[in-house]
Design an enzyme around this catalytic site. Structure first.
Site, short mmCIF file in Angstrom:
data_model
loop_
_atom_site.label_atom_id
_atom_site.label_comp_id
_atom_site.label_asym_id
_atom_site.label_seq_id
_atom_site.Cartn_x
_atom_site.Cartn_y
_atom_site.Cartn_z
N HIS A 315 0.89 -1.13 0.22
CA HIS A 315 -0.02 -0.21 0.03
C HIS A 315 0.98 1.07 0.03
CE1 HIS A 315 -3.29 2.95 1.09
NE2 HIS A 315 -4.07 1.85 0.71
N ASP A 373 -8.15 -5.27 -0.23
CA ASP A 373 -8.52 -6.16 -1.28
C ASP A 373 -8.07 -7.43 -1.12
OD1 ASP A 373 -7.54 -3.39 -3.05
OD2 ASP A 373 -9.67 -4.26 -3.09
#
Ligand code: SDX
Length: 439
Positions: A315, A373
């Site tokens: 991320h 996700d």
């Protein structure tokens, strides 16, 4: 709004010297929490140079009161409330109200807001004909981009971005119609008739009804599924200035109408590096297939010459466990259990993949953790949501954040059209060469 230290007593500026004798005092702006920023708005006019930050790794594009992320600590707050508390105690429509208005609603404010959303949940009947222009096997995100953008061709009474009433109605219409359009995209792909929303159902119940109900029989929405999907929507509602939110803000900064801006956000979210990752995670897990193939894929993910990446990992901001992924990881077992899914091999595979990756130096060194996700698709799949709809559900939920960020930008006195500059590395000026002079 950010406090400009130029007006504060402690002149706590940054000093920028350019090697020679010229230097420039740049104001330090302070937020309520989180890193200060260097106000560089005078940089070009005073020093004739730009900042350079491809991917905006260290650039604040705006000030905002909506969402705060601490990537090192793995903290996510919406208007100050921790995501863990909202996921455990709130509802998606309540979080939508909070993001739009700044405070949690009282019971009458919430029921009025939910009533408004119900009243706006149908779409103009002519819009249903737009679907027939798509191939049945079109990716539902392609349909979402097209149909949401087309809303601006129907709702002319909520296009004036300078009218607060128009902005509010457009916000309600978008939040209310996304589940309807998303479910229609799914129904279209399987050749079933569209289901119209029912005002007696809650927001998550209505979505599941429109997705899985058929006109030929009554459809009882499972309360377990409704609660699970509502929590997943909460976890996807907003996330600071991510790529798709920045797209919505940039589109909105030109004065484009909100429907067009949200369509732009949907397009950006579709990418596998962003919201498309939830679909890509499932494809990756199915490609890995079994636990004994995990080392091969971990090696591939580490190989710079191999484009393969561990989808659902890493991320830009979180250098710790994404707090949303932690909630999803915890609830995955519970939801699967409640759904009567005893052993989900993909969940076991995902957890083993996570365990191995988090022990590997490459991932530890780069602080690569599971993100939102990584687990969401496993839960979606267990709920009977087809893989092609995973990113659609992300877009459905993120519409709340997009429109709240868009509204905040329009109402921000500091906002102006977004127009970044560049470091030019192309040819210097040269003269045109006639065809017969070219080699
Ligand atoms: C979302 O921004 C948001 O808030 C987004 C989001 C939201 O709610 O809006 O949180 C939603 O988009 C989550 C992210 C979903 N995407 C994925 O899961 C795709 C896989 N992840 C990567 O593509 C990547 O981690 C990104 C895109 C998420 C972040 O990319 P960055 O910040 O540009 O990081 P990077 O590519 O510079 O990576 C740094 C290093 C590199 O190695 P080195 O060059 O240092 O050797 O880490 C490596 C990368 O190769 N790396 C990975 C990896 N992610 C980063 N290596 C293997 N697998 C990965 N997943």
């Amino acid at each position: 709004m950010a406090q400009n230290s130029e007006n504060s007593t402690n002149q706590d500026n940054f000093q920028l010297t350019s090697g020679g004798d010229s230097s420039l005092d740049l104001p330090r702006l302070k937020g309520t929490i989180g890193p200060d920023v260097v106000d560089i708005r005078r940089l070009y006019s005073e020093l004739g140079c730009f900042t350079y930050d491809p991917g905006f790794v260290a650039t604040a594009s705006c000030s905002s009161e909506l969402t705060y992320i601490d990537g090192e600590q793995g903290i996510l707050l919406h208007r100050g409330y921790p995501i863990q508390q909202l996921a455990a105690n709130s509802t998606f429509t309540e979080v939508a109200y909070l993001l739009l208005n700044g405070e949690l609603p009282n019971s009458s404010e919430l029921s009025n807001f939910e009533g408004q959303l119900s009243n706006y949940s149908m779409i103009h009947d002519q819009l249903t004909r737009l679907f027939s222009g798509f191939r049945r096997d079109a990716h539902p995100m392609a349909i979402m981009v097209g149909v949401v953008g087309a809303l601006s061709a129907f709702y002319h009474d909520s296009l004036d971005i300078n009218d607060p009433q128009h902005r509010m109605v457009a916000s309600y219409r978008l939040i209310a119609k996304m589940p309807t359009i998303a479910a229609m995209a799914y129904k279209y792909s399987i050749g079933q008739p569209f289901m119209y929303p029912r005002n007696a159902l809650t927001y998550p119940e209505n979505f599941l009804y429109m997705m899985f109900g058929v006109p030929t029989e009554e459809f009882e929405v499972s309360p377990v599924l409704a609660k699970a999907i509502d929590r997943i929507f909460i976890l996807h509602a907003d996330h600071e200035q991510n790529a798709s939110t920045s797209t919505v803000r940039l589109a909105g900064s030109s004065g484009a109408n909100p429907f067009a801006c949200i369509a732009a956000g949907i397009a950006c979210l579709w990418g596998p590096a962003h919201g498309g990752a939830n679909e890509a995670v499932l494809a990756m897990l199915e490609e890995v297939g079994s636990v004994n193939h995990i080392p091969e894929f971990i090696d591939r993910a580490k190989d710079r010459d191999d484009p393969f990446r561990l989808m659902g990992f890493g991320h830009r901001v979180y250098k710790n466990y994404d707090p949303r992924a932690a909630v999803l990881r915890e609830s995955a077992h519970a939801v699967l259990e409640e759904l009567g899914v005893r052993d989900e091999p993909l969940l076991e595979l995902a957890m083993e993949l996570e365990r191995i990756a988090l022990e590997d130096e490459y991932f530890v060194e780069r602080k690569l953790f599971p993100n939102v996700d990584f687990y969401s698709g496993i839960i979606f799949r267990a709920m009977g949501i087809p893989v092609s709809m995973f990113t659609v559900l992300f877009a459905l939920a993120r519409t709340v954040g997009w429109i709240a960020q868009w509204k905040e930008m329009i109402e921000d006195p500091d906002q102006r059209i977004g127009r970044p500059r560049q470091l030019y590395t192309g040819p210097v000026e040269r003269n045109y060469v006639a065809m017969d002079q070219r080699s």
